[in-house]
Design a protein around this motif. Structure first.
Motif, PDB file in Angstrom:
ATOM      1  N   SER A   1      -5.672  90.884 -24.345  1.00  0.00           N
ATOM      2  CA  SER A   1      -4.815  91.139 -23.195  1.00  0.00           C
ATOM      3  C   SER A   1      -5.638  91.200 -21.912  1.00  0.00           C
ATOM      4  CB  SER A   1      -4.064  92.456 -23.412  1.00  0.00           C
ATOM      5  OG  SER A   1      -3.330  92.805 -22.278  1.00  0.00           O
ATOM      6  N   GLY A   2      -5.187  90.497 -20.881  1.00  0.00           N
ATOM      7  CA  GLY A   2      -5.889  90.478 -19.601  1.00  0.00           C
ATOM      8  C   GLY A   2      -6.780  89.278 -19.387  1.00  0.00           C
ATOM      9  N   ASP A   3      -6.993  88.471 -20.420  1.00  0.00           N
ATOM     10  CA  ASP A   3      -7.827  87.275 -20.274  1.00  0.00           C
ATOM     11  C   ASP A   3      -7.059  86.161 -19.580  1.00  0.00           C
ATOM     12  OD1 ASP A   3     -10.047  88.385 -21.491  1.00  0.00           O
ATOM     13  OD2 ASP A   3      -9.636  87.513 -23.464  1.00  0.00           O
TER      14      ASP A   3
ATOM     15  N   LYS B   1       1.273  86.463 -26.606  1.00  0.00           N
ATOM     16  CA  LYS B   1       2.302  86.365 -25.579  1.00  0.00           C
ATOM     17  C   LYS B   1       1.585  86.190 -24.255  1.00  0.00           C
ATOM     18  CE  LYS B   1       6.551  88.675 -24.072  1.00  0.00           C
ATOM     19  NZ  LYS B   1       7.358  89.907 -24.218  1.00  0.00           N
ATOM     20  N   LEU B   2       2.025  85.255 -23.431  1.00  0.00           N
ATOM     21  CA  LEU B   2       1.258  84.930 -22.235  1.00  0.00           C
ATOM     22  C   LEU B   2       2.165  84.418 -21.125  1.00  0.00           C
ATOM     23  CD1 LEU B   2       1.005  81.540 -22.221  1.00  0.00           C
ATOM     24  CD2 LEU B   2      -0.502  82.048 -24.134  1.00  0.00           C
ATOM     25  N   ILE B   3       1.609  84.465 -19.918  1.00  0.00           N
ATOM     26  CA  ILE B   3       2.224  83.807 -18.761  1.00  0.00           C
ATOM     27  C   ILE B   3       1.482  82.501 -18.534  1.00  0.00           C
ATOM     28  CG2 ILE B   3       2.779  83.952 -16.309  1.00  0.00           C
ATOM     29  CD1 ILE B   3       2.559  87.025 -16.571  1.00  0.00           C
ATOM     30  N   GLU B   4       2.227  81.427 -18.449  1.00  0.00           N
ATOM     31  CA  GLU B   4       1.634  80.123 -18.169  1.00  0.00           C
ATOM     32  C   GLU B   4       2.017  79.686 -16.760  1.00  0.00           C
ATOM     33  OE1 GLU B   4       1.439  76.833 -21.164  1.00  0.00           O
ATOM     34  OE2 GLU B   4       2.914  75.891 -19.828  1.00  0.00           O
ATOM     35  N   VAL B   5       1.023  79.257 -15.989  1.00  0.00           N
ATOM     36  CA  VAL B   5       1.247  78.618 -14.697  1.00  0.00           C
ATOM     37  C   VAL B   5       0.758  77.185 -14.830  1.00  0.00           C
ATOM     38  CG1 VAL B   5       0.729  78.632 -12.230  1.00  0.00           C
ATOM     39  CG2 VAL B   5       0.942  80.801 -13.460  1.00  0.00           C
ATOM     40  N   GLN B   6       1.589  76.219 -14.453  1.00  0.00           N
ATOM     41  CA  GLN B   6       1.262  74.817 -14.689  1.00  0.00           C
ATOM     42  C   GLN B   6       1.846  73.946 -13.592  1.00  0.00           C
ATOM     43  OE1 GLN B   6       4.163  74.215 -18.295  1.00  0.00           O
ATOM     44  NE2 GLN B   6       4.485  72.553 -16.832  1.00  0.00           N
ATOM     45  N   GLU B   7       1.376  72.702 -13.539  1.00  0.00           N
ATOM     46  CA  GLU B   7       2.069  71.713 -12.735  1.00  0.00           C
ATOM     47  C   GLU B   7       3.503  71.579 -13.250  1.00  0.00           C
ATOM     48  OE1 GLU B   7      -0.153  67.979 -11.533  1.00  0.00           O
ATOM     49  OE2 GLU B   7      -1.329  68.639 -13.256  1.00  0.00           O
TER      50      GLU B   7
ATOM     51  N   LYS C   1       5.993  83.214 -26.042  1.00  0.00           N
ATOM     52  CA  LYS C   1       5.752  84.128 -27.165  1.00  0.00           C
ATOM     53  C   LYS C   1       5.597  83.287 -28.421  1.00  0.00           C
ATOM     54  CE  LYS C   1       5.646  88.175 -29.326  1.00  0.00           C
ATOM     55  NZ  LYS C   1       5.332  87.718 -30.693  1.00  0.00           N
ATOM     56  N   ALA C   2       4.431  83.395 -29.049  1.00  0.00           N
ATOM     57  CA  ALA C   2       4.120  82.604 -30.239  1.00  0.00           C
ATOM     58  C   ALA C   2       4.132  83.491 -31.476  1.00  0.00           C
ATOM     59  CB  ALA C   2       2.760  81.941 -30.083  1.00  0.00           C
TER      60      ALA C   2
ATOM     61  N   TYR D   1      -2.358  83.427 -18.766  1.00  0.00           N
ATOM     62  CA  TYR D   1      -2.751  84.831 -18.639  1.00  0.00           C
ATOM     63  C   TYR D   1      -2.213  85.564 -19.866  1.00  0.00           C
ATOM     64  CZ  TYR D   1      -3.386  89.570 -17.049  1.00  0.00           C
ATOM     65  OH  TYR D   1      -3.772  90.884 -16.980  1.00  0.00           O
ATOM     66  N   ILE D   2      -3.096  86.180 -20.653  1.00  0.00           N
ATOM     67  CA  ILE D   2      -2.695  86.788 -21.915  1.00  0.00           C
ATOM     68  C   ILE D   2      -2.061  88.153 -21.657  1.00  0.00           C
ATOM     69  CG2 ILE D   2      -3.432  87.490 -24.223  1.00  0.00           C
ATOM     70  CD1 ILE D   2      -3.844  84.497 -23.646  1.00  0.00           C
ATOM     71  N   LEU D   3      -0.780  88.280 -22.020  1.00  0.00           N
ATOM     72  CA  LEU D   3      -0.070  89.547 -21.912  1.00  0.00           C
ATOM     73  C   LEU D   3      -0.298  90.420 -23.135  1.00  0.00           C
ATOM     74  CD1 LEU D   3       3.394  88.312 -20.569  1.00  0.00           C
ATOM     75  CD2 LEU D   3       1.694  89.633 -19.289  1.00  0.00           C
ATOM     76  N   GLU D   4      -0.170  89.829 -24.310  1.00  0.00           N
ATOM     77  CA  GLU D   4      -0.319  90.553 -25.578  1.00  0.00           C
ATOM     78  C   GLU D   4      -1.096  89.675 -26.552  1.00  0.00           C
ATOM     79  OE1 GLU D   4       3.577  91.451 -27.044  1.00  0.00           O
ATOM     80  OE2 GLU D   4       4.219  92.452 -25.196  1.00  0.00           O
ATOM     81  N   ALA D   5      -1.938  90.314 -27.350  1.00  0.00           N
ATOM     82  CA  ALA D   5      -2.721  89.586 -28.345  1.00  0.00           C
ATOM     83  C   ALA D   5      -2.876  90.437 -29.596  1.00  0.00           C
ATOM     84  CB  ALA D   5      -4.103  89.221 -27.790  1.00  0.00           C
TER      85      ALA D   5
END
Length: 270
Positions: free
Chosen positions: A129-131, A148-154, A56-57, A86-90
């Motif tokens: 949202s959804g991008d 606000k986003l979900i990050e998937v990373q190494e 959350k930024a 993955y953008i949850l909120e923008a």
């Protein structure tokens, strides 16, 4: 050991907002098993190759870049970092930084950092949202205020800050300049009509459940889900777990399961 696990994130307050490490066996922030004091890494007795976060930024993050595996292993003694968001909120008319403008070189970026006008050399993309945004290693990037986003990373915690908007934090300019993908060959950016993103390090899918969704984990992998929206339940032979917004679960190898309800999920695996 073959139970589906609901996870308790590792929470980290930042000058710009917060991070929740919702799936993590990384030593800098272990997540726990819900309603337990036991860390996920101790329970499963392995290090996962990916690390998932909710970010959350409230303010813009530093302009930064991550090294690839070879550079990071040589200089930082851990993996590099390719990631996706993955953008949850923008916020309305939100944008973020992803890449540098064509024609830039190591010399032009170095001069721009020194003079403080780096922003005009950066690519901005509009997001909602959804991008889904793909950020391979070497891609200059910054999450901006109102996202606000979900990050998937190494599973890595290596970040090189190039520019920090006047905040008094350490920057890593020389290493940043060495690892930037100046020509854009790694192809970062927005994924149009995202339903599935396959990278060399992980796969991410958006799963829309309207009634029942069935799947199974093979004998060499695992699945993780974070709830984007809605609610429901997940059931295997051994247990049944409620699923609510922004909760994350871990499913070990060899488990067959069903998801019930009306919900959107972000699925990640290798």
């Amino acid at each position: 050991m073959n139970k589906i696990l609901k996870l308790e994130p590792f929470y980290s307050e930042k000058v710009w907002g917060y991070e929740q490490w919702v799936l993590s066996t990384h030593k800098n922030g272990y997540c726990k098993i819900k309603n337990s004091e036991e860390n996920l890494v101790d329970y499963i007795d392995r290090d996962l190759p990916i690390l998932n976060k909710i970010i959350k930024a409230n303010d813009t993050l530093s302009v930064q870049v991550h090294p690839d595996d070879n550079f990071s292993r040589k200089y930082e003694h851990e993996k590099g970092k390719t990631e996706c968001w993955y953008i949850l909120e923008a916020a309305p008319n939100a944008s973020l930084i992803c890449g540098i403008k064509d024609g830039n070189t190591k010399e032009t970026i170095a001069k721009a950092i020194e003079s403080g006008d780096i922003e005009k050399h950066l690519k901005k993309i509009n997001v909602a949202s959804g991008d889904m945004i793909y950020i391979p290693s070497g891609t200059v990037h910054a999450i901006t205020a109102g996202l606000k986003l979900i990050e998937v990373q190494e599973s890595s915690d290596v970040t090189y800050r190039m520019y920090d908007w006047g905040r008094d934090r350490e920057v890593h300019i020389e290493k940043s300049l060495q690892v930037i993908d100046y020509e854009g060959k790694n192809k970062g950016g927005k994924i149009d009509n995202f339903t599935k993103l396959e990278t060399p390090y992980f796969t991410v899918e958006k799963i829309d459940v309207k009634d029942i969704y069935r799947d199974a984990v093979d004998k060499e992998s695992f699945h993780s889900y974070t709830v984007i929206s809605g609610s429901g339940k997940i059931k295997s032979d051994d247990n049944i777990i409620d699923l609510n917004k922004e909760e994350t679960i871990y499913i070990p190898k060899g488990v067959e399961y069903k998801v019930y309800g009306e919900l959107e999920l972000l699925k990640s695996y290798v």
